[in-house]
Design an enzyme around this catalytic site. Sequence first.
Site, PDB file in Angstrom:
ATOM      1  N   GLN A   1       2.000  -6.007  -3.255  1.00  0.00           N
ATOM      2  CA  GLN A   1       2.446  -6.122  -1.856  1.00  0.00           C
ATOM      3  C   GLN A   1       3.726  -5.299  -1.641  1.00  0.00           C
ATOM      4  OE1 GLN A   1       1.402  -9.531  -3.397  1.00  0.00           O
ATOM      5  NE2 GLN A   1      -0.493  -8.536  -2.886  1.00  0.00           N
TER       6      GLN A   1
ATOM      7  N   GLY B   1      -4.590  -4.271  -3.709  1.00  0.00           N
ATOM      8  CA  GLY B   1      -5.569  -3.225  -4.028  1.00  0.00           C
ATOM      9  C   GLY B   1      -4.768  -2.006  -4.430  1.00  0.00           C
ATOM     10  N   HIS B   2      -4.753  -1.687  -5.712  1.00  0.00           N
ATOM     11  CA  HIS B   2      -3.940  -0.574  -6.227  1.00  0.00           C
ATOM     12  C   HIS B   2      -4.868   0.568  -6.630  1.00  0.00           C
ATOM     13  CE1 HIS B   2      -0.379  -3.476  -7.239  1.00  0.00           C
ATOM     14  NE2 HIS B   2      -0.705  -3.464  -5.966  1.00  0.00           N
ATOM     15  N   THR B   3      -4.660   1.719  -5.981  1.00  0.00           N
ATOM     16  CA  THR B   3      -5.578   2.849  -6.176  1.00  0.00           C
ATOM     17  C   THR B   3      -4.989   3.884  -7.125  1.00  0.00           C
ATOM     18  OG1 THR B   3      -6.143   2.486  -3.868  1.00  0.00           O
ATOM     19  CG2 THR B   3      -7.065   4.454  -4.917  1.00  0.00           C
TER      20      THR B   3
ATOM     21  N   ASP C   1       0.811  -1.233   0.000  1.00  0.00           N
ATOM     22  CA  ASP C   1       0.000   0.000   0.000  1.00  0.00           C
ATOM     23  C   ASP C   1       0.838   1.273   0.000  1.00  0.00           C
ATOM     24  OD1 ASP C   1      -2.159  -1.720   0.130  1.00  0.00           O
ATOM     25  OD2 ASP C   1      -2.212  -1.663   2.323  1.00  0.00           O
TER      26      ASP C   1
ATOM     27  N   LYS D   1       1.759   2.153  -5.133  1.00  0.00           N
ATOM     28  CA  LYS D   1       2.275   1.597  -6.390  1.00  0.00           C
ATOM     29  C   LYS D   1       1.337   1.903  -7.556  1.00  0.00           C
ATOM     30  CE  LYS D   1       2.318  -2.437  -4.376  1.00  0.00           C
ATOM     31  NZ  LYS D   1       2.078  -2.066  -2.972  1.00  0.00           N
TER      32      LYS D   1
ATOM     33  N   GLY E   1       3.851  12.383   1.674  1.00  0.00           N
ATOM     34  CA  GLY E   1       4.502  13.390   2.502  1.00  0.00           C
ATOM     35  C   GLY E   1       3.489  14.377   3.066  1.00  0.00           C
ATOM     36  N   ASP E   2       2.439  14.625   2.286  1.00  0.00           N
ATOM     37  CA  ASP E   2       1.387  15.572   2.696  1.00  0.00           C
ATOM     38  C   ASP E   2       0.721  15.176   4.004  1.00  0.00           C
ATOM     39  OD1 ASP E   2       0.525  13.478   0.703  1.00  0.00           O
ATOM     40  OD2 ASP E   2      -1.462  14.090   1.391  1.00  0.00           O
TER      41      ASP E   2
END
Length: 423
Positions: A224, A40-42, A13, A16, A332-333
């Site tokens: 992963q 689960g790639h967003t 997570d 990627k 980073g935000d």
Amino acid sequence: MAVDLLLGLQWGDEGKGKIVDVLTQNYDIIARFQGGPNAGHTLEFDGIKHVLHTIPSGIFHENAINLVGNGVVIDPVIFKKELDNLKQFDLDIKSKLLISRKAHLILPTHRLLDAASEASKGKAKIGSTLKGIGPTYMDKTGRNGIRVGDIELSSWKEKYRALANKHEAMIDFYAAKIEYDLNELESEFFAAVEVLKELTFIDSEEYLYQAQKSGKSILAEGAQGSLLDIDFGTYPYVTSSNTTAAGACTGLGVAPGKIKEVFGIFKAYATRVGSGPFPTELFDSYGETMGRVGNEFGATTGRPRRCGWLDLVALKYAVQVNGVTQLMMMKGDVLSGFDKLKVCTSYSYKGEQIDHLPFNIEEENVTPIYTELNGWKEDLTKMRSTDEFPKELNEYIDFLEKELEVPIKIVSVGPDRTQTIHR
Ligand code: GDP
Ligand code: IMO
Ligand code: MG
């Protein structure tokens, strides 16, 4: 032409999906090499959020071919749902999405075995996503698996029946009893297999070889993270595939010498979902803030992710094992407004101070030793250039680069495609 790799350096997570989508404009082919729908790639762009599980994250780019490699395990039922979600976008799936004949199939009984195994483990459970990943890879290495190429043969259902019958006997063997209706699961499965069959199956190692020969550029997309690698992760709290760089060679049939850039992606802090050791885990308001601001909920299971400070001991290990050539720092935000930032730079281990990952990083063995840095107040999410970065963020990045000895080439400041800053 060489092959570049992108892989997660933590417990998954890292972001990627977002970065593969951003980088796809530079590549002809995006190829997933391991894992399955546990991922689960967003991706976010034009105000829409997409979550992909098995389909590579380059699918929204018109000119890229997306390949599901031999190292991936495919659940036809979940795959069909992913295809259904994509229907509204009018993509030419038949020609843009290719599937390796050597990829293994996740059967309904693999999912049931995962559930029975986890339920029987009690407190020692892995915290699996319960997608059948472990049992499917067990059948692969046990030489019992069913592959995509098998479903093109008329005899495959006999092979399926024999394996499913064996699985049912195995499910009975587990102490925890689970309820299921196999007829119902099978009718859903066989219907989804018919949908899968409409896609394009290929001998992907040959395809990739020819692609390289004709000068096509290829990006291998990992799933992963390195600390979930079956060999190098926090075993047994890992997944069942090689998530590290070598996995791209076996999961695609690409020769080691052909790999060029290895993009290592990490969050500016750390998260983990599921069980297992996590030395820098926070149980205080800092961890709570990371989870809330970072919206740290699993993209596959919705489970809250455990949060903690960045662990440089573990990150260095991942950089080493993968031979990372470029780093990308995500989220980073999320750290904006923290009065201080801690980074774990060594562990106290059996009375000694060490800066490598020991065999066992369970809480009772390892205590993190931190270096403290100044936080920044500024909101980063609207920044589009490094010139706008606050001094403290630059100090944080410089510190990490020095420790890791690899340049940080991308800093991500939000989930959207546009919130990506190149350095
Ligand atoms: P993956 O499995 O590595 O593809 O990552 P996930 O999609 O599971 O989790 C990453 C989450 O962080 C997703 O919800 C992304 O939309 C989000 N995300 C990615 N990059 C950033 C970033 O720089 N800032 C913030 N706030 N969110 C991000
Ligand atoms: P992406 O690709 C985060 C974790 C599970 C569990 C362990 C084993 O989105 O980064 P499995 O289902 O493989 O048997 O689970 O691994 N896990 C992930 N954690 N991101 C993932 O994928 C994960 N895939 C598996 O939570 O701890
Ligand atoms: Mg994910």
